[in-house]
Motif scaffolding. Structure first.
Motif, PDB file in Angstrom:
ATOM      1  N   ALA A 101       9.466   9.737   9.577  1.00 34.75           N
ATOM      2  CA  ALA A 101       9.374   9.310  10.620  1.00 34.75           C
ATOM      3  C   ALA A 101       7.743   8.540  10.870  1.00 34.75           C
ATOM      4  CB  ALA A 101       9.173  10.035  12.059  1.00 34.75           C
ATOM      5  N   SER A 102       7.258   9.230   9.684  1.00 32.85           N
ATOM      6  CA  SER A 102       5.306   8.554   9.498  1.00 32.85           C
ATOM      7  C   SER A 102       5.607   7.450   8.102  1.00 32.85           C
ATOM      8  CB  SER A 102       4.370   9.618   9.489  1.00 32.85           C
ATOM      9  OG  SER A 102       4.792  10.897   8.298  1.00 32.85           O
ATOM     10  N   ILE A 103       6.326   7.752   7.247  1.00 32.62           N
ATOM     11  CA  ILE A 103       7.104   7.293   6.512  1.00 32.62           C
ATOM     12  C   ILE A 103       6.847   5.952   6.438  1.00 32.62           C
ATOM     13  CG2 ILE A 103       7.567   7.170   4.337  1.00 32.62           C
ATOM     14  CD1 ILE A 103       7.843   9.637   3.639  1.00 32.62           C
ATOM     15  N   PRO A 104       7.759   5.113   7.383  1.00 27.42           N
ATOM     16  CA  PRO A 104       8.228   4.207   8.094  1.00 27.42           C
ATOM     17  C   PRO A 104       6.739   3.344   8.757  1.00 27.42           C
ATOM     18  CG  PRO A 104       9.679   5.177   8.220  1.00 27.42           C
ATOM     19  CD  PRO A 104       8.802   6.600   7.712  1.00 27.42           C
ATOM     20  N   GLU A 105       6.663   3.907   9.459  1.00 25.75           N
ATOM     21  CA  GLU A 105       4.647   3.676  10.088  1.00 25.75           C
ATOM     22  C   GLU A 105       3.862   3.532   9.103  1.00 25.75           C
ATOM     23  OE1 GLU A 105       2.423   2.293  12.760  1.00 25.75           O
ATOM     24  OE2 GLU A 105       5.182   2.891  12.935  1.00 25.75           O
ATOM     25  N   ALA A 106       3.588   4.597   7.918  1.00 19.80           N
ATOM     26  CA  ALA A 106       2.432   3.968   7.675  1.00 19.80           C
ATOM     27  C   ALA A 106       2.374   2.699   6.439  1.00 19.80           C
ATOM     28  CB  ALA A 106       2.533   5.138   6.059  1.00 19.80           C
ATOM     29  N   ASP A 107       4.320   2.273   5.922  1.00 16.39           N
ATOM     30  CA  ASP A 107       4.089   1.449   5.237  1.00 16.39           C
ATOM     31  C   ASP A 107       4.458   0.073   6.175  1.00 16.39           C
ATOM     32  OD1 ASP A 107       6.040   0.348   2.757  1.00 16.39           O
ATOM     33  OD2 ASP A 107       7.388  -0.466   4.212  1.00 16.39           O
ATOM     34  N   ARG A 108       4.200   0.018   7.531  1.00 16.65           N
ATOM     35  CA  ARG A 108       4.166  -1.176   7.834  1.00 16.65           C
ATOM     36  C   ARG A 108       2.954  -1.010   7.850  1.00 16.65           C
ATOM     37  NH1 ARG A 108       8.902   0.872  10.804  1.00 16.65           N
ATOM     38  NH2 ARG A 108       6.663   1.726  12.410  1.00 16.65           N
ATOM     39  N   ARG A 109       1.799  -0.369   7.990  1.00 16.35           N
ATOM     40  CA  ARG A 109       0.038  -0.712   8.004  1.00 16.35           C
ATOM     41  C   ARG A 109      -0.174  -0.880   6.899  1.00 16.35           C
ATOM     42  NH1 ARG A 109      -1.335  -0.557  13.355  1.00 16.35           N
ATOM     43  NH2 ARG A 109      -0.173   1.221  14.678  1.00 16.35           N
ATOM     44  N   HIS A 110       0.044  -0.419   5.763  1.00 14.34           N
ATOM     45  CA  HIS A 110       0.167  -1.342   4.490  1.00 14.34           C
ATOM     46  C   HIS A 110       0.629  -2.478   3.884  1.00 14.34           C
ATOM     47  CE1 HIS A 110       0.187   3.470   3.091  1.00 14.34           C
ATOM     48  NE2 HIS A 110      -0.972   2.868   3.443  1.00 14.34           N
ATOM     49  N   ARG A 111       2.439  -3.152   4.817  1.00 10.67           N
ATOM     50  CA  ARG A 111       2.188  -4.450   4.501  1.00 10.67           C
ATOM     51  C   ARG A 111       1.908  -5.028   5.474  1.00 10.67           C
ATOM     52  NH1 ARG A 111       7.309  -5.047   1.744  1.00 10.67           N
ATOM     53  NH2 ARG A 111       8.023  -2.965   1.604  1.00 10.67           N
ATOM     54  N   ALA A 112       0.857  -4.750   6.599  1.00  8.27           N
ATOM     55  CA  ALA A 112       0.075  -5.485   7.522  1.00  8.27           C
ATOM     56  C   ALA A 112      -1.273  -5.840   6.508  1.00  8.27           C
ATOM     57  CB  ALA A 112       0.096  -5.019   8.432  1.00  8.27           C
ATOM     58  N   SER A 113      -2.006  -4.422   6.409  1.00  7.35           N
ATOM     59  CA  SER A 113      -3.708  -4.837   5.587  1.00  7.35           C
ATOM     60  C   SER A 113      -3.393  -5.880   4.551  1.00  7.35           C
ATOM     61  CB  SER A 113      -3.708  -3.132   4.849  1.00  7.35           C
ATOM     62  OG  SER A 113      -3.887  -2.561   6.292  1.00  7.35           O
ATOM     63  N   ALA A 114      -2.046  -5.811   3.261  1.00  9.49           N
ATOM     64  CA  ALA A 114      -2.134  -7.260   2.504  1.00  9.49           C
ATOM     65  C   ALA A 114      -1.718  -8.132   3.058  1.00  9.49           C
ATOM     66  CB  ALA A 114      -0.807  -6.445   1.312  1.00  9.49           C
ATOM     67  N   ALA A 115      -1.196  -8.232   4.224  1.00  7.78           N
ATOM     68  CA  ALA A 115      -0.768  -9.531   5.242  1.00  7.78           C
ATOM     69  C   ALA A 115      -2.267 -10.460   4.620  1.00  7.78           C
ATOM     70  CB  ALA A 115       0.267  -9.583   5.392  1.00  7.78           C
ATOM     71  N   PHE A 116      -2.724  -9.372   5.868  1.00  8.64           N
ATOM     72  CA  PHE A 116      -4.161  -9.917   6.404  1.00  8.64           C
ATOM     73  C   PHE A 116      -5.495  -9.890   5.593  1.00  8.64           C
ATOM     74  CE2 PHE A 116      -8.571  -8.483   8.240  1.00  8.64           C
ATOM     75  CZ  PHE A 116      -8.829  -9.623   9.259  1.00  8.64           C
ATOM     76  N   SER A 117      -4.801  -9.277   4.296  1.00 14.86           N
ATOM     77  CA  SER A 117      -6.021  -8.970   3.387  1.00 14.86           C
ATOM     78  C   SER A 117      -6.114 -10.930   2.497  1.00 14.86           C
ATOM     79  CB  SER A 117      -5.895  -8.417   2.538  1.00 14.86           C
ATOM     80  OG  SER A 117      -6.388  -6.901   2.692  1.00 14.86           O
ATOM     81  N   LEU A 118      -4.455 -10.667   1.999  1.00 20.08           N
ATOM     82  CA  LEU A 118      -3.989 -12.301   1.435  1.00 20.08           C
ATOM     83  C   LEU A 118      -4.314 -13.501   2.277  1.00 20.08           C
ATOM     84  CD1 LEU A 118      -0.682 -11.509  -0.029  1.00 20.08           C
ATOM     85  CD2 LEU A 118      -2.875 -11.384  -1.759  1.00 20.08           C
ATOM     86  N   SER A 119      -4.302 -12.964   3.688  1.00 19.40           N
ATOM     87  CA  SER A 119      -4.528 -14.650   4.351  1.00 19.40           C
ATOM     88  C   SER A 119      -5.933 -14.492   4.741  1.00 19.40           C
ATOM     89  CB  SER A 119      -4.214 -13.680   6.526  1.00 19.40           C
ATOM     90  OG  SER A 119      -4.066 -15.409   6.761  1.00 19.40           O
ATOM     91  N   PHE A 120      -6.788 -13.254   4.781  1.00 20.40           N
ATOM     92  CA  PHE A 120      -8.109 -13.483   4.538  1.00 20.40           C
ATOM     93  C   PHE A 120      -8.807 -14.337   3.736  1.00 20.40           C
ATOM     94  CE2 PHE A 120     -12.487 -12.227   4.603  1.00 20.40           C
ATOM     95  CZ  PHE A 120     -12.545 -12.560   5.638  1.00 20.40           C
ATOM     96  N   LEU A 121      -8.371 -13.796   1.896  1.00 19.68           N
ATOM     97  CA  LEU A 121      -8.542 -14.817   0.861  1.00 19.68           C
ATOM     98  C   LEU A 121      -8.308 -16.166   1.062  1.00 19.68           C
ATOM     99  CD1 LEU A 121      -8.093 -11.680  -1.722  1.00 19.68           C
ATOM    100  CD2 LEU A 121     -10.384 -13.273  -0.990  1.00 19.68           C
TER     101      LEU A 121
END
Length: 256
Positions: free
Chosen positions: A4-24
């Motif tokens: 159950a925690s794996i999808p949540e962690a995956d969503r966090r990683h995707r959100a962090s990647a999207a934020f980092s790209l958008s900030f750059l």
């Protein structure tokens, strides 16, 4: 609990990647928009006459008395390319600067004033589109940051995620149009601009490359955000099907 925690962690990683790209993308766009190195090159200008003690190859010497103080006149005839000197210049959305002959520093003037009157409307549209591009990128960054820190409801997070994806895609489209419009305006200015500005040779500078890198990061952030939204929706549908299947089994075989 681990599955159950794996999808949540995956969503966090995707959100962090999207934020980092958008900030750059935001940082790159602001840097490019405020700089004057979208295009660089050289201008071929006639050498000025030497004044006072001026010497060297950057001016034409004339009426120079000899060392004995006689009235002899020295003429230096220069023909062809010898009469010209190349000055480096760089131009951006706001202003254009070129180096000065026999002096330190640069002389700058507004790029808008150099643009042909028939193309100034397109240049202003490019400026407005660039400003909207920056504003939408900033909005997308704020939404992504809120989504990353918002833990109360997954549904509310999905709504924010969808809105940030739409904003980021719109920003990317505006950025692409703005960059292309400026490219067109600059090429028209090279052909129809003032005689005392037209470059002899030119090419795109680091700011131009940074602007398109910002666009690439923006679209990558948009794709990552849309992918995250789609994957979350599919996960919900899968869980819903599993729940409905379990209800059917309980209904067919009630627990006596």
């Amino acid at each position: 609990r681990m599955p159950a925690s794996i999808p949540e962690a995956d969503r966090r990683h995707r959100a962090s990647a999207a934020f980092s790209l958008s900030f750059l993308s935001l940082v790159f766009s602001i840097t490019a928009f405020s700089s004057s190195y979208w295009c660089e090159g050289t201008r071929k200008v006639a050498k000025p006459f030497c004044k006072g003690e001026s010497r060297g190859d950057l001016c034409i010497r004339f009426n120079s008395p000899d060392g004995n103080g006689s009235q002899a006149v020295q003429y230096i005839w220069e023909t062809g390319d010898d009469k010209f000197v190349e000055k480096r210049f760089h131009a951006g959305i706001w202003y254009s600067c070129e180096e000065m002959i026999n002096e330190d520093g640069e002389k700058c003037r507004s790029f808008i004033s150099l643009t042909p009157a028939s193309d100034r409307g397109v240049l202003w549209l490019s400026i407005v589109a660039e400003l909207l591009y920056v504003v939408l990128l900033l909005t997308g960054n704020i939404l992504m940051a809120v989504e990353m820190c918002y833990y109360s409801s997954v549904i509310d997070g999905l709504k924010i995620n969808a809105f940030s994806a739409v904003v980021t895609v719109l920003a990317g489209l505006l950025g692409m149009v703005a960059h292309m419009m400026y490219t067109t305006v600059f090429q028209m200015t090279v052909n129809l601009g003032p005689e005392d500005w037209r470059p002899h040779t030119w090419d795109y500078g680091w700011s131009y490359g940074l602007a398109w890198t910002s666009f690439a990061c923006c679209m990558a952030a948009a794709v990552t955000t849309i992918n995250k939204y789609t994957k979350t929706i599919l996960e919900f549908k899968h869980k819903r099907k599993k729940l409905e299947r379990s209800f059917r089994i309980q209904y067919k075989f009630p627990d006596h």
